[in-house]
Motif scaffolding. Structure first.
Motif, PDB file in Angstrom:
ATOM      1  N   ASP A 204     107.022  49.174 -75.872  1.00  0.00           N
ATOM      2  CA  ASP A 204     107.482  50.551 -76.087  1.00  0.00           C
ATOM      3  C   ASP A 204     106.370  51.413 -76.666  1.00  0.00           C
ATOM      4  N   CYS A 205     105.620  50.845 -77.605  1.00  0.00           N
ATOM      5  CA  CYS A 205     104.568  51.604 -78.273  1.00  0.00           C
ATOM      6  C   CYS A 205     103.435  51.948 -77.319  1.00  0.00           C
ATOM      7  N   GLN A 206     103.150  51.066 -76.367  1.00  0.00           N
ATOM      8  CA  GLN A 206     102.120  51.376 -75.381  1.00  0.00           C
ATOM      9  C   GLN A 206     102.553  52.538 -74.487  1.00  0.00           C
ATOM     10  N   ILE A 207     103.832  52.549 -74.124  1.00  0.00           N
ATOM     11  CA  ILE A 207     104.343  53.685 -73.346  1.00  0.00           C
ATOM     12  C   ILE A 207     104.245  54.969 -74.168  1.00  0.00           C
ATOM     13  N   ALA A 208     104.543  54.868 -75.464  1.00  0.00           N
ATOM     14  CA  ALA A 208     104.560  56.052 -76.328  1.00  0.00           C
ATOM     15  C   ALA A 208     103.195  56.697 -76.459  1.00  0.00           C
ATOM     16  N   ILE A 209     102.103  55.937 -76.298  1.00  0.00           N
ATOM     17  CA  ILE A 209     100.766  56.518 -76.484  1.00  0.00           C
ATOM     18  C   ILE A 209     100.070  56.829 -75.156  1.00  0.00           C
ATOM     19  N   LEU A 210     100.788  56.779 -74.048  1.00  0.00           N
ATOM     20  CA  LEU A 210     100.184  57.130 -72.756  1.00  0.00           C
ATOM     21  C   LEU A 210      99.937  58.631 -72.616  1.00  0.00           C
ATOM     22  N   GLU A 211     100.578  59.428 -73.405  1.00  0.00           N
ATOM     23  CA  GLU A 211     100.501  60.893 -73.466  1.00  0.00           C
ATOM     24  C   GLU A 211     100.107  61.560 -72.153  1.00  0.00           C
ATOM     25  N   ASN A 212      98.864  61.991 -72.010  1.00  0.00           N
ATOM     26  CA  ASN A 212      98.440  62.773 -70.856  1.00  0.00           C
ATOM     27  C   ASN A 212      98.650  62.048 -69.537  1.00  0.00           C
ATOM     28  N   ALA A 213      98.552  60.729 -69.556  1.00  0.00           N
ATOM     29  CA  ALA A 213      98.736  59.968 -68.316  1.00  0.00           C
ATOM     30  C   ALA A 213     100.144  60.144 -67.767  1.00  0.00           C
ATOM     31  N   ILE A 214     101.134  60.186 -68.654  1.00  0.00           N
ATOM     32  CA  ILE A 214     102.515  60.407 -68.201  1.00  0.00           C
ATOM     33  C   ILE A 214     102.668  61.817 -67.657  1.00  0.00           C
ATOM     34  N   ALA A 215     102.078  62.786 -68.346  1.00  0.00           N
ATOM     35  CA  ALA A 215     102.177  64.174 -67.879  1.00  0.00           C
ATOM     36  C   ALA A 215     101.560  64.322 -66.489  1.00  0.00           C
ATOM     37  N   ARG A 216     100.405  63.691 -66.277  1.00  0.00           N
ATOM     38  CA  ARG A 216      99.765  63.793 -64.958  1.00  0.00           C
ATOM     39  C   ARG A 216     100.609  63.142 -63.875  1.00  0.00           C
ATOM     40  N   TYR A 217     101.192  61.998 -64.192  1.00  0.00           N
ATOM     41  CA  TYR A 217     102.057  61.330 -63.216  1.00  0.00           C
ATOM     42  C   TYR A 217     103.303  62.166 -62.929  1.00  0.00           C
ATOM     43  N   ALA A 218     103.879  62.756 -63.978  1.00  0.00           N
ATOM     44  CA  ALA A 218     105.094  63.557 -63.803  1.00  0.00           C
ATOM     45  C   ALA A 218     104.844  64.755 -62.888  1.00  0.00           C
ATOM     46  N   VAL A 219     103.653  65.335 -62.987  1.00  0.00           N
ATOM     47  CA  VAL A 219     103.336  66.519 -62.188  1.00  0.00           C
ATOM     48  C   VAL A 219     102.918  66.159 -60.770  1.00  0.00           C
ATOM     49  N   SER A 220     102.088  65.123 -60.646  1.00  0.00           N
ATOM     50  CA  SER A 220     101.493  64.822 -59.336  1.00  0.00           C
ATOM     51  C   SER A 220     102.250  63.776 -58.536  1.00  0.00           C
ATOM     52  N   GLY A 221     103.006  62.921 -59.226  1.00  0.00           N
ATOM     53  CA  GLY A 221     103.647  61.806 -58.546  1.00  0.00           C
ATOM     54  C   GLY A 221     102.689  60.665 -58.243  1.00  0.00           C
ATOM     55  N   GLN A 222     101.437  60.789 -58.666  1.00  0.00           N
ATOM     56  CA  GLN A 222     100.424  59.757 -58.434  1.00  0.00           C
ATOM     57  C   GLN A 222     100.051  59.098 -59.759  1.00  0.00           C
ATOM     58  N   ALA A 223     100.007  57.758 -59.761  1.00  0.00           N
ATOM     59  CA  ALA A 223      99.611  57.049 -60.977  1.00  0.00           C
ATOM     60  C   ALA A 223      98.131  57.281 -61.244  1.00  0.00           C
ATOM     61  N   PRO A 224      97.772  57.784 -62.425  1.00  0.00           N
ATOM     62  CA  PRO A 224      96.352  58.031 -62.714  1.00  0.00           C
ATOM     63  C   PRO A 224      95.590  56.729 -62.894  1.00  0.00           C
ATOM     64  N   GLY A 225      94.296  56.778 -62.656  1.00  0.00           N
ATOM     65  CA  GLY A 225      93.439  55.622 -62.837  1.00  0.00           C
ATOM     66  C   GLY A 225      92.402  55.877 -63.902  1.00  0.00           C
ATOM     67  N   PRO A 226      91.458  54.963 -64.085  1.00  0.00           N
ATOM     68  CA  PRO A 226      90.436  55.115 -65.121  1.00  0.00           C
ATOM     69  C   PRO A 226      89.410  56.176 -64.755  1.00  0.00           C
ATOM     70  N   LEU A 227      88.870  56.828 -65.772  1.00  0.00           N
ATOM     71  CA  LEU A 227      87.884  57.887 -65.570  1.00  0.00           C
ATOM     72  C   LEU A 227      86.626  57.655 -66.397  1.00  0.00           C
TER      73      LEU A 227
END
Length: 388
Positions: A204-227
């Motif tokens: 649960d805690c790992q999901i809680a700290i995904l922050e921007n990654a969740i926002a990007r997925y919610a908007v784009s529908g694409q799972a983000p990768g490493p940068l």
């Protein structure tokens, strides 16, 4: 009794945790003033006692996480030890454990049983997957939840191998969220007079700290990768090559970008339509990096850090651990403290407490971690149970 000055002074915590997530939580509570009594299994005690690196034959890993705690070894299948444990519970405000879900229930010390007998007790359980759900009975370590929770999928470089975050964020975030839950429950108990169960799952805690990654997925529908070392949504905001190393530059708005352009001697970037605003800079991140590094590689890291600081652009070096611990800001904030232990030939350095309070001192030393069962006799006397 081992008192400490802090906002949790007077709070007694029974610590039935081992390795990292639970001990990290109770370390935070101890640093905030709580009394922490570590209940360990007889024999090896906390598994972390056997983890390196070692100093004078003792685990530096264990010592750093268990500073200032007391220890008693109890076998909760033994009637006499159960009597001691229940006497401790009678005086406790908080119990923290990090066993698999259901483990303490089998011993008769689950939440429902304890709440009925000790209604003001706060019971905090930190486990791999929490007390509910299809994975509740599974065991987990930091690496497992880093993988399952998506953190590893956004860590590292595009096309590279799966990369673990360099510290145990699966354990540490769970320990921190558990400490927050305990403090909130102590405050709530002042209002209700009732204890509560705090249930924290590492996943649960790992999901809680995904922050921007969740926002990007919610908007784009694409799972983000490493940068790599780049921020996914702000540009320029990454690591850049200089003549003799790398410098971090974080220009988080248009005003800072203009200051950066002048500091680099590249004022033309300001009016370049490719870099007109953050959205444009994100779309042209590689082109901007090439322009910046053409200038940056002409001078040293130290040169650019001085120039960027003068310009007011957030920036910094990439320190190794030794450099980070020696940083004057880190030292000024008392973030490197020493544990004084008569069993060690020299003081052991460790991270200080990042929570600074105007009401309490922040000492530069910490009391030693306990030997296994070190405080049995004193605790039995305190509980009126003899010398043991």
């Amino acid at each position: 009794m081992m008192d400490a000055a802090g906002p949790l002074s007077g709070v007694t915590v029974i610590d039935m945790t081992r390795v990292l997530a639970g001990p990290y939580c109770t370390m935070v509570l101890r640093d905030l003033g709580a009394r922490v009594i570590k209940v360990e299994p007889p024999g090896p005690g906390d598994d972390a006692r056997g983890f390196g690196p070692f100093i004078d034959g003792r685990s530096a890993y264990f010592l750093s996480l268990n500073r200032g705690k007391e220890s008693i070894a109890l076998d909760l299948k033994n009637a006499d030890d159960r009597t001691v444990f229940e006497a401790l519970l009678n005086r406790a405000d908080v119990l923290v454990e990090n066993y698999r879900a259901g483990t303490l229930e089998k011993l008769g010390y689950g939440w429902e049983a304890l709440h009925a007998t000790y209604p003001t007790l706060i019971y905090a359980a930190v486990s791999g997957f929490g007390q509910t759900g299809p994975y509740a009975a599974r065991a987990a370590y930091d690496m497992v939840v880093q993988g399952m929770g998506g953190i590893m999928s956004v860590t590292g470089w595009p096309g590279g191998e799966p990369t673990r975050v360099g510290t145990s964020v699966g354990d540490i975030t769970a320990g921190l969220f558990t400490a927050i839950g305990v403090c909130a429950s102590l405050k709530d108990r002042e209002r209700t007079g009732e204890g509560a169960m705090v249930d924290v799952g590492m996943l649960d805690c790992q999901i809680a700290i995904l922050e921007n990654a969740i926002a990007r997925y919610a908007v784009s529908g694409q799972a983000p990768g490493p940068l790599g070392a780049r921020h996914p949504s702000i540009t320029p905001f990454e690591s850049y090559r200089a003549a003799d190393g790398h410098v971090i530059i974080a220009a988080g708005n248009d005003k800072l970008f203009a200051k950066l352009a002048h500091a680099l001697g590249l004022p033309g970037l300001i009016d370049d339509p490719r870099f007109a605003d953050n959205q444009a800079r994100n779309a042209n991140v590689d082109a901007l990096k090439a322009e910046m590094e053409a200038a940056l590689t002409g001078e040293s890291v130290d040169h650019w850090l001085a120039a960027l600081e003068e310009a007011g652009v957030p920036s910094g070096p990439i320190n190794d651990v030794a450099q980070a611990l020696d940083d004057p800001q880190v030292r000024a904030r008392n973030m490197v403290v020493e544990m004084l232990d008569p069993g060690l030939a020299r003081p052991l350095i460790m991270a200080g407490n990042p929570i600074k309070s105007s009401a309490y001192p922040d000492p530069s030393t910490r009391p030693p971690a306990p030997a296994l069962d070190q405080h049995r006799a004193a605790l039995l006397r305190e509980l009126g149970l003899g010398e043991g």
